[in-house]
Structure formats: structure tokens, C-alpha cells
Write a protein that holds these residues in place. Structure first.
Motif, mmCIF file in Angstrom:
data_model
loop_
_atom_site.group_PDB
_atom_site.id
_atom_site.type_symbol
_atom_site.label_atom_id
_atom_site.label_comp_id
_atom_site.label_asym_id
_atom_site.label_seq_id
_atom_site.Cartn_x
_atom_site.Cartn_y
_atom_site.Cartn_z
ATOM 1 N N THR B 125 -0.280 -11.008 -0.243
ATOM 2 C CA THR B 125 0.087 -9.746 0.386
ATOM 3 C C THR B 125 -0.769 -8.640 -0.238
ATOM 4 O O THR B 125 -1.325 -8.821 -1.327
ATOM 5 C CB THR B 125 1.564 -9.415 0.127
ATOM 6 O OG1 THR B 125 1.743 -9.258 -1.289
ATOM 7 C CG2 THR B 125 2.475 -10.522 0.637
ATOM 8 N N GLU B 127 0.194 -6.065 -1.747
ATOM 9 C CA GLU B 127 0.773 -5.745 -3.051
ATOM 10 C C GLU B 127 0.338 -6.763 -4.101
ATOM 11 O O GLU B 127 0.025 -6.419 -5.243
ATOM 12 C CB GLU B 127 2.305 -5.690 -2.976
ATOM 13 C CG GLU B 127 2.863 -4.502 -2.197
ATOM 14 C CD GLU B 127 2.745 -4.666 -0.677
ATOM 15 O OE1 GLU B 127 2.424 -5.790 -0.209
ATOM 16 O OE2 GLU B 127 2.970 -3.667 0.039
ATOM 17 N N GLN B 128 0.337 -8.032 -3.726
ATOM 18 C CA GLN B 128 -0.099 -9.081 -4.658
ATOM 19 C C GLN B 128 -1.572 -8.898 -5.025
ATOM 20 O O GLN B 128 -1.966 -9.049 -6.172
ATOM 21 C CB GLN B 128 0.109 -10.469 -4.035
ATOM 22 C CG GLN B 128 1.561 -10.953 -4.120
ATOM 23 C CD GLN B 128 1.748 -12.284 -3.421
ATOM 24 O OE1 GLN B 128 1.188 -12.498 -2.343
ATOM 25 N NE2 GLN B 128 2.530 -13.168 -4.019
#
Lengths: 365, 426
Positions: B125, B127-128
Motif C-alpha cells: 500500500t 502507506e507501506q
């Protein structure tokens, strides 16, 4: 930007020739090979595609697309159909293309319009010589200055359509300068002797001949390119690319047939293609066919860019010569016993494939 | 479109720069690092880190902007993949080729997210990506790695035994098992604040569907580098075994969905396989660089000895040595063009698994042969460790083994050509 996608026009051309190969060439390929005679309906149908006119100069009624890449695509598709037919249809280019490339205005105007006609117009070139150790840059056939022209002496081999061509382009070594030159020799030239038809391992539907020259006198105006002459390296490069492309076509035919056969042939309760020994052989065939095509295209592209393609064209030709033998042999092997039977096409492709290292001068683009 | 073999100007210029790096930070250390197997190529990593971390920084900034735009409800901002320059992979191919020309072992020590980054980029993602890849954008050099192979799971990756069990009490994944042949694993876990993507199964009965990629960061207790391999070639590259004994990682360190979708088949597994479409052509590119180094060296020695390569001469007039050399060049060319085709397809966004495997098969085999031939042609100059030819031969061989052996890739080519599934052609 690097790209391997043909132009729309090229794709259209390839599709058209592929249809012709499937519909006209392939159904007749076995019979013409056995009969050792061309099917002139097939040849005429191919001629109607206008492949040679597309490369001829616009001012003479052609389409002016002397693209080596297009030429390579044409050669591959025709050879995918059948090598004899491909070389038959392209034999006129052995005269027409060098004249387009190097001819004087007078030579172009007098010779090229014939190739725009509706009916197949035979023409050819005498390049190869008999025996081992042929070296195009040290030909044995000589042109000796004599009076207002030269006298040609020597023997040429594997000259396609020599018996029906109105003119032959004869490559010879100038006895004084040592240069390789080309002469336009009309079929009624005294001292030009068309010998008996050759009997070859493959190319059986393509009539090829020994041609002898015994003091065959031609005027100075017969020298291709006039005083400037020709650049033999350019000729050799364009031959190498053309032969490489034809080899790709033959090999692809052998591969595709073997692939389909291996999927249909059942032994031990499963298709033989389900054995890694067969599947891996097919994979190798496909990889080598693709690699060779890319080498041919790269050298053709260099020719079209006006770059010196000597190295690339030479390496591509050598690679193609070996590849087509390996791939057509694997084709026979995949079919097992049927590969050996002439009713099936695999052995014909092997016979035709074996000839490529020898085919100098039999194709050009 | 039209057929074109012209390499764009900007790539040619960049290639000149990379060549300079190869000549100054790789070649001078090639022999020394080969002889001192577990020493590190610091000149190279120090030269590359500012460039690579800068690239990573730029990529993260882009992701941040996208997130920002999404928050603001601005959907007009294009995604990362769409703004990628259309010759992204072609640039990479040239960079990898030249760095491998410099030294294939040192090249593998590039301080970047490497195969680990591939996985995060592919399925992580936004965010990851921001959280995990930041370490490759700033600070000290860091390495990423991928751990798939196990002692009993080589080509058959579906046979992996490493397990990941979710501990609801602590909201952590618990990894157990052993990974081997992990490239840059020591650099990632022991010598930098890096990370390793570890493939583990959440459900052994689910087969491929149970396989998931987990991110193990440096400093994770229970994740231990237990062995540094001693290898035939690419000795400058760090190849390690990693043991996982109740190694605990945060819940959010799984890439993609942790659910097992047996009905949908093998999505996570396919995700891993899809990265091969890019990684195989790039491995092939690396092979090409070694092959070119060998061909150039032989040519240089031929020139010194007055041996000419007469392109255009009749085949029967060539000496055996001239034939061998031309065959080396032709094999290298064939491998190059198949690789170039698969790379261009990546840049065009065309599906290329067949072409990628074809390139890998050809490059692995061709460059193995080319470098072996170089050793032969050069005589004692080839066999002696005084020169690099023998090293290139040892370095070349791995290209027919990793990222799918020649045989596995041939199997993939065959299945695709024949339209067979893995069951129809095993």
C-alpha cells in the motif's frame, strides 16, 4: 525509441503475403517439389502482389520503398510458404534491385519498367560458381577489357530462371583491376551458354542452371553503374540480410508444423509435446527463430539508416545458416518416422534449410 | 510504430556516466574482492548511495503527493506507474548491463531496496511504501533482499516450509523456518538498517494460495543470519542463510492480503511470479554485461597479437579462432536482442512472460558459453587469475541458474508456446 512493431503498411503487407502463402503456396509446395517444376499459377498470383514494384523508383512507376526491413519481412513470409517459390518470385529482384541501387539513369530506364508489367517477368543474376571454396571477392569468372567493352569468361552455377530471363546480371572479376563488377548480359549474347538444368538436394521446384561464358562480348554500357560501377560490399550485405530472412521463414515453417504435430501425436497415452524432451526442443526452436529474426531486422534497419551493416549482416547470416539447419532437423526429429516421409513437409524444409550456407547470390533486398 | 533499434540519446549519455563508475569503483577492485570473498565493495556502494537514495527519495515524494491529493479529493493526479517514463526499463537494462560489465558480483551489492523493493512496489500500500522504503532514501546505505529459496524448495517454490502464524494477543506475525541463497541478506539484516522480504506460508494445506510475502526488518529478534556462502563466482555478492526462530514482525508487515483465497487460486503466488516478467530480463541484462566484458577483452588481446576478424570473408577462409570469436559475438548479439525485446515490451506495458523467459534462457546459456570460450581462446591468459577472464566465466554461470534455471525458463517457454498448463506439461 526502440521498437519491434512494424508500421501499419508493413503489417498489412505481411498479412497479405501470409494469406497468399497459406492459400496458394503451401497447398502446392509438395507437388511442385516432386514434379521439379513451378506452378505458374502460384507464381503469377504472387507476382500480382506487386512485391518488386514496391521497391522500384517512383519516377519509373514503382513505389520507391527500397526498405530492407520491408524486404526482410517479405522474404520471411514467402519462405514460410516455400523456399522455391520465394526464390522464384524474387529472382527478378536479383537484377532489378542492383540496377535500382547502382544503375545509371539509362540502365534504370531501359531495364526497370519491365518489372511493372502484369505478367511475371523473369530476370536473374549469375553470382555463384561451381565447386568448393567459392569466394565472392575472388571470383573465377573474369571480365577482360576488349575493344569497346569486355569479354566474359567462366562458369556460373545455380542461376535461377536462366533459361527464360531476358537479361542476366553477371558478376565477374575484372582481369586487369581485380575489382568485382556486374554486367547486364542480354539472353542473346553470343558466348552466353545456358547449360542443362541443375539437380539439387532442395529447391527442386526452382529451375536453376549452369551458365557458361566463352568470350561473351558485352559493350561498356553493359557495366552496371557505368564508370563508377558497384559497391560489392553493399551487394553482399543486402544478400546476407535477404538470405537470413529467408532462413527465418523456412525455420519458422518447420517449427510451427512440428509444434502442431507434437500436440496432436499421441503415444503412451499423451501428446508427445507433453514430454519435456520434445517440448524443450520446440522451445529451443522458437527461441532461435526469434533471435535470428531480430538479428536480421537489426542489420536491415542499419541498411535502411545508411549505416555500415557489414559486421551485423555477416553475423546474422552466419547465425541464420546454422539456426535453419538445427531447427529444420529438429522438425524432422519431432515427426519421427513421418519426418522422413516425403508426404510430410518436414524433410523438404531440412533439404532446403541445408542449402543456406551455399546460397550466396540467390537473394537480395 | 516502426521498427527501430536506436538507443535514445539520454540513455546513451547516462550509460557513459555509469561506465565511469564501473571503471573507477568496480574494475579496480574486481580481483581483490573475488580473492577476499566476504569483503565489501565500499568504493562502489559509497559512489552509488547518493544516486540511488536520491531516486528513492523522489519516488517517495511522488507517493506522498498522491496521498495528499487523494486526501484533498483531487483525483486528477496520475498514479506512479502512469507517469513513469516510457523507457524506464530500457534505462535499467543499460545500467545493469554496464554495471555487470564492471563487475557482476559488486553490482549485486547495489545499496538499494533491490528485489525486496520490487515486491513492496508491486503489492504494498502507499502507506507501506512510505514506511518501509524510507530507509533507502536517507541516512546510511541500506540494502533490501528477498528470501524465497529453502533447502528443499528451489525451483519448486510452492514447497516452502517457512510458516507465518498470526498472534492475535500481540498483533504480530510469528515466522519460523530457514531461508537460503538470499542475496544481500547479510547486508540487509546485519550490516545496515535494511529489510528482507520473506516468503512464508500461512496455510501449508493451501499450497501456493497460502504463500505470502512478509517484511522482516533489520533488528528483528529471532531472524538470524547463520551462514555466508562460499561460491563459484560472484564472490563479491553477499549470499546468506537466514534462520527464523519465532521471529516476530508487526501485523502490517505482510504485503497484500493475508487472506487465503483458495477459490481464487494463487493470487499472492502469481504476484511473485509477475515480478519475474521484469526481473528475468534484468538478470539477462546482467549476463550481457559479463559477456561483453569477455568479448572485449578477447578482442583487445587479438588486436595486440595481430589477429584480425575479417567480417565478410567466406566461412571456409576463417581460422578456427576467428570462427569462435565471431560465434561469441553472434551469441552475445542474439541474447542482447531477445533481452531488448522483452525490455521494450515492459516499457510498452505489453505482457511479456514468454519473451522474458526466452531472453533469460538465451542469455544464461549464451553468456555461459561465451565466457567459457573466452578462457579457452586466451590460453594461460584466460586460465590465470592474473586476468579477469576466468572470473567472468565463474561469474557468468549463475545467470543460467538464478531467477529460474535455464530448464525452468525453457519449461515456461514451452508451456506458453504449446498453450499447456503446469499439469499438462510438468
Amino acid at each position: 525509441m526502440v521498437s519491434f512493431t512494424p508500421t501499419e503498411d508493413q503489417q498489412l503487407l505481411v498479412d497479405t503475403i501470409r494469406r497468399y502463402a497459406d492459400k496458394n503456396i503451401r497447398p502446392a509446395a509438395h507437388d511442385v517439389d516432386e514434379a521439379e517444376a513451378p506452378d505458374m499459377d502460384v507464381i503469377q498470383a504472387g507476382w500480382q502482389l506487386g512485391l518488386i514494384p514496391s521497391a522500384l523508383p517512383e519516377e519509373l512507376g514503382g513505389f520507391g520503398d527500397m526498405s530492407a526491413i520491408s524486404g526482410a519481412m517479405i522474404a520471411e513470409e514467402l519462405a514460410f510458404g516455400d523456399l522455391s517459390v520465394a526464390m522464384h518470385l524474387l529472382a527478378p529482384s536479383l537484377l532489378a534491385y542492383p540496377v535500382t541501387l547502382f544503375g545509371t539513369a539509362a540502365q534504370r530506364e531501359s531495364l526497370l519498367p519491365a518489372f511493372l508489367e502484369e505478367e511475371f517477368t523473369a530476370a536473374t543474376a549469375a553470382f555463384l560458381e561451381p565447386g568448393m571454396m567459392f569466394d565472392p571477392r575472388a571470383m573465377q569468372t573474369t571480365a577482360t577489357p576488349s575493344g569497346d567493352g569486355v569479354k566474359l569468361n567462366g562458369v556460373k552455377a545455380c542461376v535461377p530462371l536462366a533459361d527464360e530471363s531476358r537479361a542476366l546480371l553477371v558478376y565477374a572479376r575484372n582481369a586487369e583491376s581485380g575489382d568485382i563488377e556486374a554486367y547486364i548480359v542480354p539472353d542473346d549474347t553470343p558466348g552466353l551458354l545456358i547449360q542443362e538444368r541443375e539437380k539439387l538436394m532442395g529447391l527442386r521446384a526452382l529451375p536453376t542452371f549452369r551458365v557458361k561464358f566463352e568470350d561473351a562480348q558485352v559493350p561498356v554500357s553493359a557495366k552496371l553503374g557505368g564508370a563508377v560501377g558497384i559497391d560489392i560490399q553493399t551487394i553482399l550485405n543486402r544478400q546476407n540480410v535477404a538470405l537470413g530472412a529467408l532462413a527465418v521463414g523456412v525455420a519458422r515453417a518447420a517449427f510451427e508444423y512440428a509444434r502442431e504435430y507434437a500436440k496432436e501425436r499421441v503415444q503412451f497415452g499423451k501428446a508427445i509435446a507433453q514430454n519435456q524432451s520434445i517440448a524443450f526442443m520446440l522451445a529451443e526452436m522458437a527461441i532461435e527463430v526469434d533471435a535470428t529474426r531480430l538479428m536480421v531486422w537489426e542489420s536491415a534497419w542499419m541498411l535502411d539508416q545508411g549505416q555500415d551493416a557489414t559486421r551485423e549482416a555477416y553475423l546474422a547470416r552466419q547465425y541464420a545458416d546454422k539456426m535453419v539447419l538445427t531447427v529444420t532437423d529438429s522438425g524432422v526429429q519431432t515427426l519421427g518416422g513421418y519426418g522422413f516421409i516425403r508426404e510430410y513437409p518436414a524433410e523438404r524444409w531440412l533439404r532446403n534449410g541445408r542449402g543456406f550456407p551455399t546460397f550466396d547470390g540467390l537473394a537480395i533486398l | 510504430m516502426t521498427i527501430n533499434f536506436e538507443i535514445p540519446e539520454n540513455i546513451q549519455q547516462a550509460a557513459q556516466m555509469v561506465r565511469y563508475i564501473a571503471e573507477t569503483t568496480m574494475r579496480p577492485y574486481s580481483r581483490e574482492l573475488d580473492e577476499n570473498e566476504h569483503a565489501r565493495p565500499t568504493a562502489f556502494t559509497e559512489a552509488m548511495w547518493p544516486i540511488l537514495s536520491g531516486q528513492q527519495q523522489a519516488s517517495l515524494t511522488k507517493i506522498e503527493k498522491q496521498l495528499e491529493a487523494q486526501k484533498n479529493g483531487d483525483v486528477a493526479v496520475k498514479s506512479d506507474t502512469k507517469t513513469r517514463p516510457s523507457n524506464h526499463y530500457l534505462s535499467m537494462m543499460y545500467m545493469v548491463e554496464i554495471l555487470s560489465w564492471g563487475d557482476a558480483g559488486i553490482y549485486l551489492c547495489l545499496p538499494n531496496s533491490a528485489l525486496g523493493g520490487f515486491a513492496v512496489e508491486a503489492v504494498g500500500t502507499p502507506e507501506q511504501k512510505l514506511r518501509l522504503l524510507r530507509r533507502f532514501a536517507e541516512g546510511e546505505p541500506s540494502w533490501g533482499a528477498m528470501a524465497m529459496t529453502e533447502p528443499n524448495a528451489g525451483s519448486d517454490t510452492s514447497a516452502i516450509q517457512t510458516t507465518a502464524v498470526f498472534d492475535e494477543a500481540t498483533n504480530e506475525w510469528v515466522l519460523n523456518g530457514e531461508k537460503i541463497f538470499c542475496t544481500s541478506g547479510g547486508l540487509a539484516l546485519d550490516e545496515s538498517d535494511g529489510l528482507v522480504i520473506v516468503w512464508a506460508t500461512v496455510d501449508r494445506d493451501a499450497g501456493r494460495a497460502g504463500m505470502k510475502p512478509f517484511v522482516v526488518e533489520a533488528g528483528t529478534p529471532g531472524a538470524t543470519v547463520v551462514k555466508a556462502e562460499k561460491k563459484h563466482g560472484i564472490r563479491a555478492s553477499d549470499t546468506v542463510s537466514i534462520a527464523f526462530n519465532d521471529a516476530r514482525i508487526p501485523a502490517d508487515n505482510v504485503l497484500g492480503s493475508p487472506e487465503v483465497h483458495t477459490d481464487k487460486g494463487t493470487k499472492g503466488f502469481k504476484g511473485a511470479m509477475a515480478t519475474f516478467d521484469a526481473s528475468r530480463p534484468l538478470v539477462a541484462s546482467g549476463a550481457l554485461g559479463i559477456g561483453r566484458a569477455a568479448v572485449e577483452f578477447v578482442k583487445e588481446k587479438f588486436d595486440e597479437a595481430g589477429i584480425e576478424i575479417p567480417y565478410g570473408a567466406p566461412y571456409h577462409k576463417l581460422t578456427a579462432v576467428q570462427r569462435d570469436f565471431m560465434e561469441m559475438e553472434a551469441q552475445l548479439k542474439a541474447a542482447y536482442l531477445l533481452t531488448l525485446r522483452s525490455i521494450v515490451m515492459l516499457d510498452e506495458g505489453t505482457s511479456n512472460p514468454l519473451e522474458a523467459s526466452m531472453a533469460k534462457v538465451k542469455a544464461g546459456k549464451a553468456i555461459t558459453w561465451v565466457t567459457q570460450k573466452a578462457v579457452e581462446l586466451l590460453g594461460m591468459m584466460g586460465y590465470s587469475r592474473e586476468h579477469l577472464a576466468e572470473k567472468w566465466m565463474r561469474d557468468a554461470k549463475i545467470n543460467d541458474i538464478y531467477e529460474g534455471t535455464g530448464q525452468i525458463n525453457t519449461l515456461i517457454v514451452a508451456r506458453r508456446l504449446l498453450g499447456y498448463t503446469r499439469n499438462e506439461l510438468a
